[in-house]
Motif scaffolding. Structure first.
Motif, mmCIF file in Angstrom:
data_model
loop_
_atom_site.group_PDB
_atom_site.id
_atom_site.type_symbol
_atom_site.label_atom_id
_atom_site.label_comp_id
_atom_site.label_asym_id
_atom_site.label_seq_id
_atom_site.Cartn_x
_atom_site.Cartn_y
_atom_site.Cartn_z
ATOM 1 N N LYS A 5 28.366 30.614 35.532
ATOM 2 C CA LYS A 5 29.301 31.735 35.630
ATOM 3 C C LYS A 5 30.707 31.195 35.794
ATOM 4 O O LYS A 5 30.923 30.204 36.487
ATOM 5 N N HIS A 6 31.638 31.859 35.136
ATOM 6 C CA HIS A 6 33.021 31.412 35.137
ATOM 7 C C HIS A 6 33.942 32.518 35.614
ATOM 8 O O HIS A 6 33.581 33.688 35.623
ATOM 9 N N ARG A 7 35.135 32.122 35.960
ATOM 10 C CA ARG A 7 36.227 33.049 36.257
ATOM 11 C C ARG A 7 37.383 32.691 35.339
ATOM 12 O O ARG A 7 37.576 31.531 34.979
ATOM 13 N N TYR A 8 38.123 33.700 34.970
ATOM 14 C CA TYR A 8 39.266 33.526 34.087
ATOM 15 C C TYR A 8 40.525 33.906 34.853
ATOM 16 O O TYR A 8 40.619 35.006 35.392
ATOM 17 N N LEU A 9 41.479 32.979 34.889
ATOM 18 C CA LEU A 9 42.754 33.211 35.563
ATOM 19 C C LEU A 9 43.813 33.461 34.488
ATOM 20 O O LEU A 9 44.141 32.564 33.713
ATOM 21 N N LEU A 10 44.312 34.679 34.442
ATOM 22 C CA LEU A 10 45.392 35.023 33.530
ATOM 23 C C LEU A 10 46.690 34.664 34.241
ATOM 24 O O LEU A 10 46.998 35.227 35.290
ATOM 25 N N THR A 11 47.420 33.703 33.690
ATOM 26 C CA THR A 11 48.553 33.116 34.386
ATOM 27 C C THR A 11 49.817 33.211 33.547
ATOM 28 O O THR A 11 49.779 33.025 32.339
ATOM 29 N N GLU A 12 50.910 33.476 34.221
ATOM 30 C CA GLU A 12 52.216 33.506 33.574
ATOM 31 C C GLU A 12 52.996 32.289 34.059
ATOM 32 O O GLU A 12 53.045 32.008 35.249
#
Length: 153
Positions: A5-12
């Motif tokens: 299982k993964h997590r996705y970090l949406l980063t600016e």
């Protein structure tokens, strides 16, 4: 077989000079994030994160980056991003916009985020008495949203 299982970090990525550098490579970003994990969490953090971390998407014009990491270690990457202050000898801040379990939910959130920013820019441009945000963020368009996830620069 166990499913990872993964997590996705949406980063600016917010640069202090606000210049667009289209020559930025995904590998450079990945190296910078791994170095940040090394500085913040040492060898333990690096070994935990190195096998699962990936940059799935980066757009140099909107400065949006999508990082995939294992669910168990996403907090290490998030905290390391908080401490990063430079990338390619440029002052910057890595700001996590959204945390999700799927790429699709990150896309939906990014679309809402960009539409909100676009509405703000249009409102600022329509008001001639104030400084325009349009001049500061002229490269923000909806057409840059996730063109092709498989293509890497």
């Amino acid at each position: 077989m166990v499913r990872l299982k993964h997590r996705y970090l949406l980063t600016e990525v917010l640069f202090s000079d606000d210049k667009v550098d289209p020559s930025t490579k995904w590998g450079e970003l990945l190296r910078a994030v791994k170095e940040g994990v090394q500085l913040a969490h040492g060898d333990f953090g690096t070994s935990c994160v190195s096998s699962s971390i990936q940059i799935k998407y980066f757009n140099p014009y909107t400065r949006i980056m999508l990082i995939r990491v294992s669910r168990d270690h996403y907090e290490m990457v998030w905290s390391a991003l908080t401490f990063l202050t430079q990338f390619n000898q440029r002052e910057c801040i890595f700001r996590v916009i959204h945390l999700a379990g799927t790429i699709r939910s990150c896309q939906k959130h990014l679309l809402r985020f960009q539409q909100k920013a676009l509405k703000t820019m249009v409102a600022e441009a329509a008001n001639p008495g104030r400084e325009s945000l349009l001049s500061m963020s002229s490269n923000l368009t909806i057409s840059f949203l996730f063109p092709v996830l498989g293509k890497r620069g």
